[in-house]
Scaffold this motif. Structure first.
Motif, PDB file in Angstrom:
ATOM      1  N   GLU A  68       0.832  -1.207   0.000  1.00 60.20           N
ATOM      2  CA  GLU A  68       0.000   0.000   0.000  1.00 60.20           C
ATOM      3  C   GLU A  68       0.864   1.254   0.000  1.00 60.20           C
ATOM      4  O   GLU A  68       0.537   2.254  -0.661  1.00 60.20           O
ATOM      5  N   ASP A  69       1.984   1.214   0.727  1.00 59.64           N
ATOM      6  CA  ASP A  69       2.893   2.363   0.751  1.00 59.64           C
ATOM      7  C   ASP A  69       3.540   2.576  -0.619  1.00 59.64           C
ATOM      8  O   ASP A  69       3.724   3.719  -1.061  1.00 59.64           O
ATOM      9  N   LEU A  70       3.891   1.489  -1.280  1.00 60.69           N
ATOM     10  CA  LEU A  70       4.417   1.589  -2.646  1.00 60.69           C
ATOM     11  C   LEU A  70       3.375   2.220  -3.565  1.00 60.69           C
ATOM     12  O   LEU A  70       3.696   3.120  -4.358  1.00 60.69           O
ATOM     13  N   ASP A  71       2.124   1.789  -3.436  1.00 62.11           N
ATOM     14  CA  ASP A  71       1.056   2.329  -4.285  1.00 62.11           C
ATOM     15  C   ASP A  71       0.849   3.821  -4.052  1.00 62.11           C
ATOM     16  O   ASP A  71       0.618   4.586  -5.001  1.00 62.11           O
ATOM     17  N   LEU A  72       0.948   4.255  -2.784  1.00 60.64           N
ATOM     18  CA  LEU A  72       0.781   5.679  -2.481  1.00 60.64           C
ATOM     19  C   LEU A  72       1.850   6.514  -3.178  1.00 60.64           C
ATOM     20  O   LEU A  72       1.571   7.605  -3.690  1.00 60.64           O
ATOM     21  N   PHE A  73       3.080   5.999  -3.207  1.00 58.73           N
ATOM     22  CA  PHE A  73       4.165   6.715  -3.871  1.00 58.73           C
ATOM     23  C   PHE A  73       3.964   6.708  -5.386  1.00 58.73           C
ATOM     24  O   PHE A  73       4.087   7.748  -6.047  1.00 58.73           O
ATOM     25  N   VAL A  74       3.639   5.538  -5.918  1.00 62.72           N
ATOM     26  CA  VAL A  74       3.480   5.407  -7.369  1.00 62.72           C
ATOM     27  C   VAL A  74       2.322   6.252  -7.881  1.00 62.72           C
ATOM     28  O   VAL A  74       2.430   6.937  -8.906  1.00 62.72           O
ATOM     29  N   ASP A  75       1.199   6.216  -7.165  1.00 61.46           N
ATOM     30  CA  ASP A  75       0.007   6.939  -7.626  1.00 61.46           C
ATOM     31  C   ASP A  75       0.061   8.433  -7.326  1.00 61.46           C
ATOM     32  O   ASP A  75      -0.514   9.239  -8.062  1.00 61.46           O
ATOM     33  N   GLY A  76       0.778   8.800  -6.237  1.00 56.98           N
ATOM     34  CA  GLY A  76       0.780  10.203  -5.829  1.00 56.98           C
ATOM     35  C   GLY A  76       2.004  10.996  -6.235  1.00 56.98           C
ATOM     36  O   GLY A  76       1.901  12.139  -6.695  1.00 56.98           O
ATOM     37  N   VAL A  77       3.200  10.407  -6.082  1.00 55.85           N
ATOM     38  CA  VAL A  77       4.442  11.146  -6.287  1.00 55.85           C
ATOM     39  C   VAL A  77       4.962  11.014  -7.716  1.00 55.85           C
ATOM     40  O   VAL A  77       5.382  12.007  -8.335  1.00 55.85           O
TER      41      VAL A  77
END
Length: 446
Positions: A396-405
């Motif tokens: 989920e943390d990886l997804d937050l970075f990929v989708d947001g940053v």
């Protein structure tokens, strides 16, 4: 063409150094460090986000105090070979020791991974941090710094010589001429050096990228010199912005001093971003992570690892930090030396040093996506890295970075919007090494 940021993913399964509480997170499968499907999913997610590489660490010594991931994990080249068959573009970088391997076998294994992946293999050269490893390989003591780094330099040179055993067009496979191999394009190495004697040739041809990409992670003077001579990628310690700037400038300078193009060595700093919906939410999550991992006994054991897995629990915790400098000489000398210097300068007790160990792992990249993107851009512009080696606690943390940053970095022109090559070298912007026996050099885009 303007510089763009390279990204690598550094998966830790149930928890690496300092991540003492990660295995308890209900989102983390308790067998993730030995579940190949976990790594495949991570690699595919990173590839979807156009990351340059998946980076797998390794060591060959443990005791019961070691981080959870270290206690039960897959061997890197076996793992990466499986991942290679489920990905197409992402580089596959495995850690292997030059102290506890032989050049012929390791060169063959990495060349095999390079072929299996179509030219995406990388070797992270380490001299082995853990002094106890020696006893798993029939040696009474770990080799000293000078010997380990001298061996590493010769090891890489031998491996590269073996990877050049065949010229690129050595196999005409011409049925009419009854010629499978052109024997004039097969070359023995006949190496005789201080540490190795290797006849060769290697029984596997060069891959589409010529040779696996050499990575290195040393921070000592010897490590920096080794990197400047042979590395094409570096996993750097990071630290403060000023420390990262110093390391980046020093390694690039050393690289030029050896007659190499500094652009042909890509420096990745460690980064464990904490991304939240808002800056406050991200800072709150960072504090929660710190508390989840704040296990004093584990921190004390983590401190001991820099000193050859030394057991600090035998000392008075509230007495001045003990004199253990001699233990660092064959272990993590640079990191241990900094701890000793700080303890002496600030008159710290053993307890205070142990309590501060995990603080060194905190990331500068914390906040809402815009804040994290701003900080990454600031550090990149300040000359601290060519790329970031990203470690996330959960998918989920990886997804937050990929989708947001990632979209913000792309919008600013700082990150690719598509892969430009099929090989790790191509995506890193590194040249294909010319075969030393070839009459005509091979072009990078051939």
């Amino acid at each position: 063409m303007s510089r763009t940021i390279h990204l690598a993913l550094h998966p830790y399964g149930v928890g690496g150094p300092g991540q003492h509480g990660l295995w308890k997170d209900p989102r983390v499968a308790k067998n993730s460090s030995i579940d190949i499907n976990h790594y495949i999913r991570q690699a595919q997610a990173a590839e979807h986000a156009l990351f340059d590489a998946l980076f797998v660490v390794d060591s060959q010594f443990i005791n019961a105090t070691y981080p959870a991931h270290y206690l039960n994990r897959l061997e890197p080249l076996t793992l990466l070979s499986a991942v290679a068959t489920h990905t197409r573009h992402i580089g596959l970088v495995g850690t292997a020791s030059s102290t506890y391997n032989s050049p012929f076998n390791l060169a063959r294994r990495f060349a095999s991974l390079d072929h299996i992946s179509g030219g995406r293999a990388g070797w992270n050269v380490v001299t082995s941090f853990d002094t106890g490893t020696s006893r798993n390989f029939g040696l009474d003591e770990h080799l000293d710094y000078a010997t380990r780094y001298g061996r590493a330099l010769e090891f890489v040179k031998v491996a590269r010589g073996l990877w050049d055993s065949y010229e690129d067009d050595a196999f005409p496979a011409d049925v009419e001429r009854d010629l499978f191999l052109d024997p004039d394009k097969l070359h023995a190495l006949d190496h005789a050096g201080e540490h190795f004697q290797v006849a060769g040739p290697l029984n596997i041809s060069r891959s589409p990228q010529g040779q696996p990409v050499i990575f290195q992670a040393g921070v000592s003077a010897e490590g920096r010199d080794l990197a400047a001579q042979v590395a094409e990628g570096i996993y750097a310690p990071g630290g403060s912005l000023e420390q990262a700037q110093e390391y980046y400038a020093d390694v690039k300078r050393r690289t030029a001093s050896y007659g190499r193009d500094p652009e042909h060595i890509k420096i990745f700093i460690h980064g464990g971003p904490v991304v939240g919906a808002t800056d406050e939410a991200a800072r709150r999550r960072e504090r929660e992570i710190f508390e989840e991992d704040n296990d004093f006994d584990r921190n004390l054991a983590l401190l001991g690892r820099s000193f050859g897995a030394y057991d600090f629990s035998t000392h008075d915790l509230d007495a001045p930090f003990p004199d253990v400098a001699h233990l660092a000489e064959k272990g993590g000398r640079t990191g241990a030396g900094k701890l000793i210097e700080r303890a002496r300068a600030e008159n710290l007790t053993l307890r205070q040093v142990a309590e501060s160990v995990n603080a060194f792992h905190r990331s500068p990249f914390v906040g809402a996506p815009e804040t994290v993107a701003d900080t990454i851009e600031q550090w990149f512009a300040a000359g601290t890295f060519d790329g970031i080696n990203l470690a996330f606690r959960t998918s989920e943390d990886l997804d937050l970075f990929v989708d947001g940053v990632v979209p913000l970095l792309q919008k600013r022109g700082l990150y690719r919007t598509e892969y430009t090559a099929d090989t790790l070298r191509g995506n890193l912007g590194l040249p294909v090494p010319a075969n030393r026996h070839a009459r005509e050099p091979r072009l990078a885009n051939d």
